[in-house]
Motif scaffolding. Structure first.
Motif, mmCIF file in Angstrom:
data_model
loop_
_atom_site.group_PDB
_atom_site.id
_atom_site.type_symbol
_atom_site.label_atom_id
_atom_site.label_comp_id
_atom_site.label_asym_id
_atom_site.label_seq_id
_atom_site.Cartn_x
_atom_site.Cartn_y
_atom_site.Cartn_z
ATOM 1 N N UNK A 282 10.000 11.066 -13.487
ATOM 2 C CA UNK A 282 8.665 10.486 -12.705
ATOM 3 C C UNK A 282 7.964 9.380 -13.512
ATOM 4 N N UNK A 283 8.045 9.751 -14.638
ATOM 5 C CA UNK A 283 6.663 8.376 -15.510
ATOM 6 C C UNK A 283 7.548 7.022 -14.831
ATOM 7 N N UNK A 284 8.458 6.449 -15.172
ATOM 8 C CA UNK A 284 8.941 5.539 -14.976
ATOM 9 C C UNK A 284 9.252 4.978 -13.293
ATOM 10 N N UNK A 285 9.928 6.172 -12.385
ATOM 11 C CA UNK A 285 9.694 5.446 -11.214
ATOM 12 C C UNK A 285 8.099 5.580 -10.680
ATOM 13 N N UNK A 286 7.415 6.890 -11.306
ATOM 14 C CA UNK A 286 6.127 6.144 -10.106
ATOM 15 C C UNK A 286 5.523 4.810 -10.635
ATOM 16 N N UNK A 287 5.660 4.635 -11.961
ATOM 17 C CA UNK A 287 5.364 4.004 -13.124
ATOM 18 C C UNK A 287 5.508 2.080 -12.129
ATOM 19 N N UNK B 85 4.899 -2.403 -8.251
ATOM 20 C CA UNK B 85 5.744 -3.398 -6.819
ATOM 21 C C UNK B 85 4.411 -3.059 -5.911
ATOM 22 N N UNK B 86 4.035 -2.178 -5.618
ATOM 23 C CA UNK B 86 2.932 -2.140 -5.005
ATOM 24 C C UNK B 86 2.054 -3.015 -5.420
ATOM 25 N N UNK B 87 1.454 -3.197 -6.555
ATOM 26 C CA UNK B 87 0.462 -4.165 -6.628
ATOM 27 C C UNK B 87 0.627 -5.384 -6.460
ATOM 28 N N UNK B 88 1.607 -5.315 -6.905
ATOM 29 C CA UNK B 88 2.555 -7.076 -6.859
ATOM 30 C C UNK B 88 2.232 -7.829 -5.450
ATOM 31 N N UNK B 89 2.869 -6.712 -4.310
ATOM 32 C CA UNK B 89 1.852 -7.013 -3.153
ATOM 33 C C UNK B 89 1.054 -6.661 -2.361
ATOM 34 N N UNK C 34 -6.215 -5.949 -19.852
ATOM 35 C CA UNK C 34 -5.406 -5.964 -19.323
ATOM 36 C C UNK C 34 -4.515 -4.579 -19.617
ATOM 37 N N UNK C 35 -4.575 -3.847 -20.680
ATOM 38 C CA UNK C 35 -3.623 -3.096 -20.976
ATOM 39 C C UNK C 35 -3.781 -1.676 -19.324
ATOM 40 N N UNK C 36 -4.960 -1.123 -19.579
ATOM 41 C CA UNK C 36 -5.813 -0.168 -18.339
ATOM 42 C C UNK C 36 -5.825 -1.269 -16.766
ATOM 43 N N UNK C 37 -5.704 -2.014 -16.889
ATOM 44 C CA UNK C 37 -6.065 -2.556 -15.530
ATOM 45 C C UNK C 37 -3.700 -2.851 -15.202
ATOM 46 N N UNK C 38 -2.989 -2.029 -15.522
ATOM 47 C CA UNK C 38 -1.315 -2.350 -15.493
ATOM 48 C C UNK C 38 -1.000 -2.568 -14.132
ATOM 49 N N UNK C 39 -1.635 -0.968 -12.795
ATOM 50 C CA UNK C 39 -1.517 -1.317 -12.342
ATOM 51 C C UNK C 39 -1.767 -2.097 -11.139
ATOM 52 N N UNK C 40 -3.195 -2.590 -11.359
ATOM 53 C CA UNK C 40 -3.487 -3.455 -10.319
ATOM 54 C C UNK C 40 -3.685 -5.295 -10.624
ATOM 55 N N UNK C 41 -3.024 -5.678 -11.669
ATOM 56 C CA UNK C 41 -2.651 -6.996 -11.640
ATOM 57 C C UNK C 41 -1.295 -7.351 -11.011
ATOM 58 N N UNK D 156 0.791 -1.350 0.342
ATOM 59 C CA UNK D 156 0.382 -0.093 -0.558
ATOM 60 C C UNK D 156 1.106 0.737 0.569
ATOM 61 N N UNK D 157 2.080 1.185 0.178
ATOM 62 C CA UNK D 157 2.740 2.455 0.640
ATOM 63 C C UNK D 157 3.479 2.541 -0.602
ATOM 64 N N UNK D 158 4.181 1.605 -1.259
ATOM 65 C CA UNK D 158 4.577 1.583 -2.543
ATOM 66 C C UNK D 158 3.083 2.428 -3.560
ATOM 67 N N UNK D 159 2.151 1.757 -3.590
ATOM 68 C CA UNK D 159 1.201 1.738 -4.512
ATOM 69 C C UNK D 159 1.254 3.751 -4.417
ATOM 70 N N UNK D 160 1.021 4.186 -3.291
ATOM 71 C CA UNK D 160 1.006 5.186 -2.820
ATOM 72 C C UNK D 160 1.587 6.463 -3.188
ATOM 73 N N UNK D 161 3.499 6.173 -2.789
ATOM 74 C CA UNK D 161 3.921 6.783 -3.432
ATOM 75 C C UNK D 161 4.568 6.918 -5.306
#
Length: 276
Positions: A69-74, A79-83, A162-169, A18-23
């Motif tokens: 910021x784009x690749x770092x935030x991504x 990683x946050x989504x993974x956990x 799958x493309x638009x849900x990349x952060x939730x997979x 959750x912290x990584x996702x917010x960051x």
């Protein structure tokens, strides 16, 4: 069935996710703001305007900030989504209560007696079922969509969802390679166990199994190198293996006790089954 969960580790990694996702979202937001700097502030080249040092810095490097910021935030959000997908509770199709993936997997094994033990995140292998027929090491996947397994190859076809849900997979990855590494570590642990005379850790059958616990996942199999199952198929598979594989009951009792004791040394306590 006896349950051994490393609850503290599960909670720690859920919090980390959750912290990584917010960051990650925060970094992406900063990059978005940086892209508007030229239109928000007057040009620093105008001699009639006094510009502070922070604003001058933003005006000079806003392009680099925005693109970095784009690749770092991504990465942080991914990683946050993974956990989160592996350790957080959420709703599942066909299940009324909110549950973690390990709890969903546990529900699929409801009905096993105390000869079986399920270890969740408490051994070198993440999900382990020990029973009369040996050991099953499981790679659990919770995404929905489509996956094709051809031998050792695991592929997910491209889709807009799958493309638009990349952060939730979580992503399928390669469960076969993941399980190979986990089984190697588990066997190294079992080599230290004192087994009944004439038995060795090498004789204990350990089966790698990939488990898809989301019923909305569509699976196509073409000679997979490991067993691939849905959660509702696991219990039948284990019972069938118990009939096919003959292991000394004394040996499996020693193995079960040894793994339980090693879990206890890691601060893992036997937990009660989740309420269904």
């Amino acid at each position: 069935m006896k349950l051994y969960r490393n609850v503290s580790e599960i909670r720690r990694k859920e919090s980390l996710g959750r912290r990584l996702s917010l960051i990650g979202l925060g970094i992406l937001f900063v990059g978005l703001l940086a892209s508007f700097v030229p239109s928000w502030f007057p040009s620093s080249e105008d001699p009639t305007v006094t510009v502070s040092a922070p604003v001058r810095f933003l005006q000079t490097y806003w392009t680099w900030i925005s693109f970095a910021a784009l690749p770092l935030g991504f990465l942080c959000a991914s990683f946050g989504s993974y956990f989160i997908n592996r350790f957080a509770r959420r709703r599942w199709p066909g299940i009324k209560t909110i549950a973690r993936p390990d709890e969903v997997l546990e529900r699929s094994m409801k009905g096993f007696d105390d000869k079986y033990s399920y270890f969740a995140w408490s051994l070198p292998a993440n999900h382990v079922l020990v029973g009369p027929g040996g050991i099953v090491v499981m790679a659990v996947r919770s995404d929905r969509g489509k996956v094709t397994v051809q031998g050792d190859r695991w592929r997910e076809p491209f889709s807009i969802g799958r493309f638009f849900g990349v952060f939730a997979r979580e992503g399928v990855g390669n469960p076969a390679l993941e399980l190979e590494d986990q089984i190697r570590k588990l066997r190294a642990m079992l080599e230290k166990a004192t087994l009944p005379q004439g038995e060795s850790a090498a004789t204990i059958p350990i089966d790698p199994v990939a488990i898809f616990i989301n019923p909305e996942m569509q699976i196509t199999l073409e000679n997979p190198s490991i067993t691939v199952l849905r959660a509702d198929q696991l219990k039948d598979y284990v019972r069938r293996r118990m009939k096919e594989v003959k292991v000394s009951p004394a040996t499996m009792r020693v193995v079960n006790d040894y793994l339980a004791n090693n879990s206890a040394h890691q601060g893992v306590a036997m937990t009660a089954p989740a309420t269904t």
